[in-house]
Design a protein around this motif. Structure first.
Motif, short mmCIF file in Angstrom:
data_model
loop_
_atom_site.label_atom_id
_atom_site.label_comp_id
_atom_site.label_asym_id
_atom_site.label_seq_id
_atom_site.Cartn_x
_atom_site.Cartn_y
_atom_site.Cartn_z
N SER B 131 -15.06 -97.53 24.57
CA SER B 131 -14.90 -97.68 23.12
C SER B 131 -16.25 -97.55 22.43
O SER B 131 -17.25 -98.10 22.86
N ILE B 139 -9.80 -102.02 19.67
CA ILE B 139 -8.99 -100.81 19.84
C ILE B 139 -7.55 -101.20 20.16
O ILE B 139 -6.60 -100.68 19.58
N LEU B 154 -1.98 -93.75 23.56
CA LEU B 154 -3.34 -93.32 23.92
C LEU B 154 -3.31 -92.50 25.21
O LEU B 154 -3.96 -91.47 25.32
N THR B 167 -11.93 -83.81 25.23
CA THR B 167 -12.20 -85.07 25.92
C THR B 167 -11.97 -84.84 27.41
O THR B 167 -11.05 -84.13 27.79
N VAL B 191 -13.16 -93.57 22.88
CA VAL B 191 -12.14 -93.88 21.90
C VAL B 191 -12.79 -94.70 20.79
O VAL B 191 -13.64 -95.55 21.03
N PRO B 202 -6.52 -95.66 16.62
CA PRO B 202 -7.50 -95.20 17.60
C PRO B 202 -7.49 -93.68 17.74
O PRO B 202 -6.42 -93.06 17.68
N LEU B 204 -9.47 -90.30 19.94
CA LEU B 204 -10.36 -89.90 21.01
C LEU B 204 -11.43 -89.01 20.43
O LEU B 204 -11.13 -88.13 19.62
#
Lengths: 523, 377
Positions: B131, B139, B154, B167, B191, B202, B204
């Motif tokens: 995070s 998060i 997520l 990512t 994230v 949240p 990425l």
């Protein structure tokens, strides 16, 4: 349910039944003490003594119109005979016909037998034991004064069920006739399909009290002699007092009587029996039972249905595959569901786990117990449905589906997946009727194993079942034959039903004596 | 025979002993942990935050989640202390994500992940992420953009990140392998939180790169994509090429990166060829090219621009002395002896390694409507 056909009476020859009688009869021949005498009155007295306290035995004395000095008597049992036949074919000619020109002959009885009685089957006997048996079997005994032998006149006639479509093993396509309780009728059903003098019928009598007729049927030249000898030995070893259904014999000659898997086949359908006889098997027909036994019987026969052979082979194979999978499902689904839900939650997809845990919320019983209870309730419903009259059966259905299915879930007594699992398992049991006996029990055993050990337990159970199936034989034939191998013609008629033109050979071992079914018919 | 009978129960007994630690457990007796977050604690060492499924049965299944936080000396300590909070034992078999705060990651990520690596229930394929700017528990406490379960959404977006290639899709077992081998520096997805209207959701963004087990820096989306190009992990995504004021979007259809090791005078040299197949998807601005010229130009420009991006990321990795591309692994596979020779001082060696980059962009098929839409007169 037996549907009696009223008015129609059956008369068929069954002389062989008694002629080819078993060894016991021969033994008694030696110690014959109370034979008939020359006096009619004394003979009647002897028979009356034998049938004392039995008022269904009728003694009818009469004399010839033209020759009153000839006294005679017929003895028969009410209900076993055809009255019309006795009146018309026995009493009438003996009373009305002019016997004077016969009276000069030295053997009147012989003459009556040869010249007077218009009956297809008349036999002369002086053996009391034999006479008593004939009376019991529906023959009429003709006694003539001055002779110590009697005439056994065929007069059988009793109410029998008409040939109907069998309750077990209904088909959409294929012959709709089924066996009845009448052995001669059953034999004729088979004979009509195999018009061949090589088709043999060997009669014997079993049951010390019931004297039930039994017929071994096979095709000479196809059936294995070793199996025939073994079968006869096992049948001769039977020393039971009564045989009420072929189930008695099935259990008494079974290779693995403790196993719930049937090692003796049974069917209600003549076409199935004929197909099995043609493959080299031997059938045993038992009087009074519409179920005909066949040996040797292997596991794969349970999933073979006569319709497979009448339908297109691809469709037949598909149906057979469905049946095989269903019978594996029925024992596995409750056990696997239980193992996954209570031991191997990691194997359930997350989404499914979510809905499972939602449905389990607030259910008081553990999954294992609720599964066992629901399966038991299903078996109770099944048993109730089988015994109930049709009208009540519907009530059972409605109560079963509504109360136990819907209400139980809504009241949070059991979870919905348990009902689904029970339903799938229950329905799949019924797909293979001949295996119900095994599958219902194995389902519980696997369920208990997997409630103790999870999937380990389930697989231990499966391995044990497999080992058991591999270990048993039916009349020398491995029980798992054709299932485990696909080489050569082994698998042609097991998991799939091969097209007829490729099934040139009979099954191994069973049909080994005459392996070639047809010369290659390849198109 | 008697001897045989004695032996029959033996396998059964053994089976009970060999079947390890498992037990009959009803599904509704366990608290299914779908996501976890590890933060630095205030009083204790760690704060463990878990997202638990909260299922209510009845006519309609309703799924919601609860987020709980517990402090503990170690992660496992916190895991056990959870029981006192939630009343049920947590079930880790369905955990999808593990978020580690930047603070913890910068210190040592091994401490945070060792419970998940060693526990019997937790899966090796759970996603590990870092995070950024926010605590990991924040998060998990944020709003859910789509669906009922935050961790699930997520994990889904990471699963689908291969169509974006911005990512690194890193699972626990790849992280473990990278940490254990030492021939590649791990890169974890990052994230962070984004405010959208009245929601905080949240998102990425890029990657966090590690040296050994310590986090040392961030990569933005473009840099992450370049890193994935060099790792040969590109499966899709967009390649934007600038032409003057115009922009051309190429959709990556496939990529093949080959890394060959050359040793010249005991000097390692990496020969990297990047072969990308792409199609033109979008043209903006109004580049004045004739068809063939344009295609050729786009190709050349794309190659140039991609190459410069790749060179940039290599420079950045060299700066951090973190071999995020797995060159060490390649050297080991190609020449193990050489690897053992340099492995003691690999960070320094990596910073000086010579890289020869060749980039080709193929545009095998173009649509007829390649031209920019012109307004009618």
């Amino acid at each position: 349910m037996m549907v009696m056909q009223k008015g129609k009476r059956e008369r068929r020859t069954a002389r062989k039944i008694i002629k080819l009688g078993d060894k016991r009869e021969c033994r008694e021949e030696a110690k014959r003490t109370n034979d008939l005498t020359k006096s009619l009155e004394e003979n009647i007295k002897i028979l009356k003594d034998k049938f004392v306290n039995d008022s269904t035995v009728i003694f009818r004395r009469f004399q010839n119109r033209y020759l009153p000095r000839v006294k005679c008597c017929i003895v028969f049992i009410e209900g076993m005979i055809d009255f019309k036949h006795i009146n018309m074919q026995i009493i009438e000619p003996l009373m009305e016909q002019d016997l004077r020109d016969l009276s000069t002959s030295c053997n009147l009885l012989e003459d009556i037998k040869n010249k007077v009685l218009p009956v297809n089957d008349v036999e002369e006997s002086d053996d009391l034991e034999r006479i008593l048996q004939s009376i019991c079997y529906g023959d009429t005994i003709f006694l003539l004064d001055g002779y110590d032998t009697a005439l056994l006149v065929e007069s059988k006639g009793w109410e029998v069920r008409a040939i109907t479509e069998p309750e077990s093993g209904k088909v959409i396509r294929g012959p709709r006739e089924g066996f009845t309780e009448h052995i001669i009728k059953n034999i004729s059903l088979i004979r009509r399909k195999i018009k061949n003098p090589n088709l043999k019928f060997k009669f014997m009598q079993l049951g010390k009290q019931t004297n039930t007729a039994i017929c071994i049927t096979y095709i000479e030249g196809i059936a294995l002699e070793s199996v025939l000898v073994e079968l006869e030995q096992r049948l001769n070893r039977i020393d039971i007092d009564g045989i009420l259904d072929s189930g008695y014999i099935q259990e008494l000659i079974s290779d693995a009587p403790l196993s719930t898997f049937p090692t003796v086949g049974y069917t209600e359908r003549p076409d199935v029996v004929v197909a099995r006889i043609l493959e080299g098997r031997i059938a045993v027909i038992v009087d009074g039972s519409p179920f005909v036994l066949t040996v040797p019987h292997i596991l794969v026969e349970n999933i073979q249905v006569s319709e497979d052979y009448y339908d297109h082979f691809i469709f037949g194979s598909f149906n057979r595959f469905v049946r095989a999978v269903a019978s594996i499902f029925t024992i596995s689904i409750p056990a696997i569901y239980l193992a996954l839900v209570t031991y191997h939650q990691e194997m359930i997809p997350t989404q499914l786990l979510v809905s499972l845990s939602a449905s389990l919320e607030g259910v008081p019983l553990p999954t294992s117990l609720s599964l066992i209870i629901m399966l038991l309730i299903f078996d109770i419903l099944r048993e109730a449905g089988a015994r109930m009259p049709t009208a009540v059966g519907q009530t059972v259905n409605i109560v079963g589906t509504l109360v136990l299915g819907q209400a139980a879930v809504e009241a949070h007594l059991v979870s919905a997946p348990v009902i689904i699992v029970t339903a799938i398992s229950g329905i799949t049991t019924l797909i293979v009727p001949s295996l119900i006996e095994s599958l219902v029990l194995l389902r519980f055993i696997l369920l208990i194993l997997s409630s103790i050990l999870g999937l380990y337990g389930y697989f231990i159970g499966i391995i044990l079942i497999y080992l058991h199936l591999m270990s048993i034989r039916s009349f020398g034939v491995p029980y798992m034959m054709s299932i485990t191998r696909f080489r050569n013609h082994d698998g042609q008629d097991a998991w799939i039903r091969a097209p007829w033109w490729t099934m040139t050979l009979r099954p191994k071992i069973i049909g080994a004596k005459n392996l070639v079914r047809q010369i290659s018919n390849r198109r | 025979m008697r001897k045989k009978i004695v032996f029959i129960p033996l396998p059964a007994v053994m089976l009970f002993m060999l079947a390890a630690c498992w037990n009959y457990r009803e599904v509704n007796e366990m608290a299914v942990v779908v996501g976890a977050a590890v933060d630095k604690g205030v009083e204790n060492q760690y704060i463990l935050t878990v997202e638990l499924l909260d299922v209510s049965g009845g006519a309609q299944t309703q799924v919601s989640t609860k987020v709980l936080s517990v402090e503990g000396e170690t992660v496992f300590d916190a895991v056990r202390k959870l029981i006192s909070v939630e009343g049920k034992r947590g079930y880790w078999g369905h955990t999808r994500i593990l978020i580690v705060s930047e603070e913890v990651a910068r210190e040592d990520i091994i401490e945070a992940i060792s419970f998940f690596r060693q526990d019997a229930e937790a899966r090796g394929d759970l996603y590990v992420m870092v995070s950024k700017e926010y605590d990991a528990r924040e998060i998990l406490n944020s709003d859910i953009p789509l669906g009922d379960v935050l961790s699930e959404s997520l994990a889904k977006s990471l699963e689908n990140s291969k169509f974006l290639s911005e990512t690194p899709e890193t699972r626990l077992y790849t992280l473990n392998q990278a940490l254990r081998s030492g021939k590649i520096s791990p890169a974890l997805p990052v994230v962070t939180l984004l405010s959208m209207d009245d929601k905080t959701v949240p998102v990425l963004s890029g990657a966090a790169i590690f040296q050994k087990s310590r986090m040392i820096g961030y990569l933005d989306e473009e840099e992450t994509k370049a890193m994935l190009f060099l790792k040969n992990e590109i499966e899709g995504g967009v390649l934007v090429t600038k032409i003057g004021t115009g922009r051309i979007s190429l959709e990556i259809k496939g990529n093949n990166t080959k890394t060959r090791i050359k040793t010249e005078d005991d000097q390692l040299m990496l020969d990297i060829t990047v072969q990308t197949k792409a199609v033109i998807n979008e043209v903006t601005g109004n580049p004045e090219f004739s068809y063939m010229e344009m295609l050729d130009g786009i190709k050349r420009l794309s190659e140039e621009q991609l190459k410069s991006k790749l060179e940039k990321i290599i420079d950045k990795a060299r700066y951090y002395r973190a071999d995020i591309f797995g060159f060490g692994q390649k050297i080991y596979e190609d020449n193990p002896a050489k690897w053992y020779e340099i492995s003691d001082n690999y960070e320094a060696e990596f910073a000086n390694i010579a890289v020869n980059l060749t980039v080709t962009v193929e545009i095998p098929n173009t649509s007829i409507i390649f031209k920019h839409l012109e307004l009618g007169e």
